[in-house]
Design an enzyme around this catalytic site. Structure first.
Site: not given
Length: 219
Positions: A13, A88, A127, A161, A172
């Site tokens: 996004k 959201r 990542r 992370r 999430r």
């Protein structure tokens, strides 16, 4: 155009928002930027948000909504905007509708970036970020560093992370399904939702999105 961008974590996004806003010549307004701006400027809303964040709590809807409404009242949004991360949930979506209706305005489209859940997990869990500069981002599959664990740009250590671990990513996603996905049905009832696949190269997704938005505008 007045656009809301939605999609699960890892859908791209933020990246697409920047390209689309530039192509459409409208401001990109992200929730993260709103929070950072209000906190760094020491606004009353920023101070309220900081208090909740310092206590490890979620910032209440009314604070987030007030920040968004303040930003949407600025002159550069008169020709349109692209919202990324707001609304959201349903409460925020309804507040946005009321804000726009009070000004005889309305959304033109809600762009839904669709990505399979397993792909989301693969994207985020793969990542690796440089400890020296968080803008140096690599991926174990899609853009691996020349030397494992070492940043190509500055030689810094690459790390994963905590919120990029697979179990955290799935949590999430669960939050997204429970809190944010209902706004898609809410906007579908208004015939605003345009769904595109967010798979493929960045420029391919951008073109797909631009084509879909132009069709929505023409309709």
């Amino acid at each position: 155009m007045r656009i809301v961008l939605v999609g699960p974590p890892g859908a791209g996004k933020g990246t697409q928002a920047q390209y689309l806003a530039k192509n459409l010549s409208i401001p990109h307004i992200s929730t993260g930027d709103l929070f950072r701006a209000n906190i760094s400027q020491g606004t009353l809303l920023g101070k309220k948000a900081q208090e909740y964040m310092n206590a490890g709590q979620l910032v209440p809807d009314e604070v987030t909504i007030a920040m968004a409404e303040d930003r949407l009242s600025q002159a550069d949004t008169e020709q349109g905007f692209l919202l990324d991360g707001f609304p959201r949930n349903l409460a925020q979506a309804k507040a946005l509708d009321r804000f726009l209706a009070d000004r005889n305005l309305a959304l033109d489209a809600v762009l839904d970036l669709e990505v399979p859940e397993d792909e989301v997990v693969k994207r985020i869990a793969g990542r690796r970020i440089c400890r020296n500069d968080s803008s140096h981002v690599f991926h174990v599959t899609y853009s691996p560093p020349k030397q494992e664990g070492v940043c190509d740009i500055c030689g810094g250590e690459l790390y994963q992370r905590d919120d990029d671990h697979e179990d955290t990513v799935r949590k999430r996603l669960e939050v997204y399904h429970n809190e944010t996905e209902p706004i898609i049905d809410y906007y579908k009832a208004q015939n605003l939702v345009v769904t595109i696949s967010a798979l493929g190269k960045v420029d391919e997704v951008t073109q797909r999105a631009m084509d879909a938005l132009q069709r929505a505008k023409a309709a």
